[in-house]
Design a protein around this motif. Structure first.
Motif, PDB file in Angstrom:
ATOM      1  N   SER A 274       0.817  -1.154  -0.424  1.00  0.00           N
ATOM      2  CA  SER A 274       0.150   0.479   0.051  1.00  0.00           C
ATOM      3  C   SER A 274       1.214   1.345  -0.339  1.00  0.00           C
ATOM      4  O   SER A 274       1.866   1.185   0.304  1.00  0.00           O
ATOM      5  N   ILE A 275      -0.056   2.504  -0.334  1.00  0.00           N
ATOM      6  CA  ILE A 275       1.295   3.521  -0.649  1.00  0.00           C
ATOM      7  C   ILE A 275       0.058   4.832  -0.036  1.00  0.00           C
ATOM      8  O   ILE A 275      -0.993   4.530   0.483  1.00  0.00           O
ATOM      9  N   PHE A 276       0.961   5.847   1.744  1.00  0.00           N
ATOM     10  CA  PHE A 276       0.235   6.200   2.354  1.00  0.00           C
ATOM     11  C   PHE A 276       1.027   7.345   2.311  1.00  0.00           C
ATOM     12  O   PHE A 276       2.141   7.927   2.070  1.00  0.00           O
ATOM     13  N   GLU A 277      -0.306   8.441   2.335  1.00  0.00           N
ATOM     14  CA  GLU A 277       0.752   9.758   2.154  1.00  0.00           C
ATOM     15  C   GLU A 277       0.594  10.277   3.349  1.00  0.00           C
ATOM     16  O   GLU A 277      -0.215  10.620   3.998  1.00  0.00           O
ATOM     17  N   LYS A 278       1.685  10.842   4.005  1.00  0.00           N
ATOM     18  CA  LYS A 278       1.642  11.430   4.751  1.00  0.00           C
ATOM     19  C   LYS A 278       2.845  13.293   5.553  1.00  0.00           C
ATOM     20  O   LYS A 278       2.959  12.908   4.091  1.00  0.00           O
ATOM     21  N   GLU A 279       2.799  14.203   6.018  1.00  0.00           N
ATOM     22  CA  GLU A 279       2.775  15.140   5.708  1.00  0.00           C
ATOM     23  C   GLU A 279       4.784  14.917   5.538  1.00  0.00           C
ATOM     24  O   GLU A 279       4.576  16.487   4.498  1.00  0.00           O
ATOM     25  N   GLU A 280       5.297  14.083   5.835  1.00  0.00           N
ATOM     26  CA  GLU A 280       6.866  14.400   5.354  1.00  0.00           C
ATOM     27  C   GLU A 280       6.428  12.968   3.994  1.00  0.00           C
ATOM     28  O   GLU A 280       7.680  13.548   3.687  1.00  0.00           O
ATOM     29  N   GLY A 281       5.864  13.003   3.581  1.00  0.00           N
ATOM     30  CA  GLY A 281       6.144  12.042   1.695  1.00  0.00           C
ATOM     31  C   GLY A 281       5.205  11.012   1.599  1.00  0.00           C
ATOM     32  O   GLY A 281       4.637  10.997   2.407  1.00  0.00           O
ATOM     33  N   LEU A 282       5.298  10.090   0.602  1.00  0.00           N
ATOM     34  CA  LEU A 282       4.779   9.369   0.375  1.00  0.00           C
ATOM     35  C   LEU A 282       5.515   7.937   0.929  1.00  0.00           C
ATOM     36  O   LEU A 282       6.648   7.910   0.927  1.00  0.00           O
TER      37      LEU A 282
END
Length: 433
Positions: free
Chosen positions: A292-300
């Motif tokens: 899976s791919i998750f977008e966080k504040e620091e990036g993907l």
């Protein structure tokens, strides 16, 4: 809703064919290289036709116009198209030169489309095809009923009748996900503003990629082309960080056989990448299976089977494409459950056994569907297999059109002249698109 009936006044009698008569035109779905080649062959038999294109002519080619094809002009121009173009003053480019997507579109496909202006409907998307007054379940007199085509143009919905359908919509623009399990999860969809599923035109988008943390996902020629562009960018913008993510056990498995490779281009690209890897210009993660791919504040962040990697500012996902069957769901068609290729074609183009230069000739007989006079052609006929060549698609539509014209001998006489080696150069996966 508007209803359009186009009644041709011409029959398709030629010196070398049987004599046929269609009550309605042949509908070509897609105005790319194969769809326009189908139109040229239909024109040569004096068969009526109509072309539907949801965007502009050869819009998919325009999206990779900066990329050089694998094969030279002589493999990328259809014979009937060449004949009709030359009758109108067109001159064939140097047959040994290898065009870019831009040259292919501007020097060949756009001039060809101009000859079919009366039949061409651009920016008109086919949203469904069925049979008149007959759904998928009904069999009575089915073969004798015309196809009913529903299209969308802006807010307007239109309907057309056709005697035959040639689906040349391709697979480009319908990408495989980054995830190894093949499912486009909501988290990946949500991150699409930071994902490019095509071969990016890096020089035209320097601000997007310069001095960014970028991951390229995929183990084919498209991924290598993306990486080569990024490495050039890194020369001018050294803070650019490049990571190559593959599912292969060893990165060497993606590099081909070098000078011993049966395809010259694959070896050429592999040698370039081998040099870059030896210089440690990029990072490599392999084998890595994205869950899976998750977008966080620091990036993907990419979550794998047993670890996470990232963060990344941008992802380039070059994991291939797949066909879209949604608009033909009311028609009776068959595809191989694994490759999603036309069933009879699947064993002939299995990428585990065939490269783009070893696919045997095939035509109407192999592409015939349970739905009479319905055909899936071009790269869509190959499903998810990346071994498609434009020359192969040209022979497909030549054979199909001959069959529709009653020219049985020509329809069965399928020939495909492909070099065993050296057809590929650099560019799009499968030697061409």
């Amino acid at each position: 809703m508007e209803f359009f009936t186009i009644l041709p006044n011409s029959s398709c009698c030629t010196p070398n064919s049987g004599c046929c008569e269609l009550k309605y035109p042949v509908a070509i779905i897609g105005a790319g290289p194969i769809g326009l080649a189908a139109a040229a062959h239909l024109k040569s038999y004096n068969l009526p036709f109509i072309i539907f294109e949801k965007n502009e002519v050869a819009a998919n080619v325009a999206s990779w116009e900066h990329v050089q094809l694998f094969s030279s002009w002589k493999y990328n121009v259809d014979s009937a198209a060449k004949q009709i173009l030359e009758k109108n003053g067109w001159k064939m480019p140097n047959k040994e030169e290898i065009p870019t997507g831009k040259a292919l579109r501007e020097d060949y496909l756009l001039p060809l489309s101009e000859l079919f202006k009366e039949q061409l409907h651009t920016n008109e998307e086919v949203i469904a095809i069925t049979k008149l007054d007959t759904d998928k379940m009904k069999s009575s007199n089915r073969a004798n009923k015309p196809f009913l085509i529903f299209t969308k143009n802006g807010q307007a919905t239109k309907m057309y009748k056709a005697s035959a359908i040639i689906d040349a919509t391709g697979t480009w623009g319908n990408p495989n996900p980054a995830a190894s399990h093949g499912v486009m999860l909501p988290s990946e969809k949500a991150a699409r503003h930071k994902i490019n599923y095509q071969i990016p035109n890096v020089p035209a988008n320097i601000s997007r990629y310069a001095n960014k943390r970028i991951a390229v996902i995929g183990g084919g020629h498209s991924a290598i082309n993306s990486l080569l562009q990024l490495v050039e960018l890194k020369d001018a913008h050294p803070q650019t960080e490049i990571t190559w993510i593959l599912r292969k056990k060893r990165v060497e498995d993606a590099l081909g056989g070098g000078t011993a490779d049966e395809l010259a281009a694959r070896g050429e690209l592999g040698l370039k990448m081998k040099k870059i890897l030896s210089e440690k210009v990029i990072y490599v993660e392999t084998p890595f299976y994205i869950q899976s791919i998750f977008e966080k504040e620091e990036g993907l962040i990419l979550k794998g089977t047993d670890k996470k990697i990232g963060p990344f500012d941008e992802l380039i996902v070059n994991t291939g494409n797949r066909p879209d069957f949604s608009f033909i769901s009311e028609l009776r068609y068959e595809v191989d459950p694994a490759t999603e290729a036309v069933t009879k074609l699947a064993p002939l183009i299995n990428p585990n056994l065939h490269s783009c230069g070893t696919v045997p000739p095939h035509g109407e007989k192999e592409l015939r569907q349970p739905e009479t006079n319905f055909y899936i052609v071009g790269s869509k006929s190959y499903g998810r297999a990346p071994t498609f060549l434009m020359a192969t698609g040209y022979e497909q539509v030549r054979s199909i059109v001959a069959h529709l014209a009653g020219d049985t001998e020509a329809a069965l006489d399928v020939k495909l002249s492909l070099p065993e080696t050296g057809v590929c150069h650099t560019g799009i996966d499968g030697c061409c698109q």
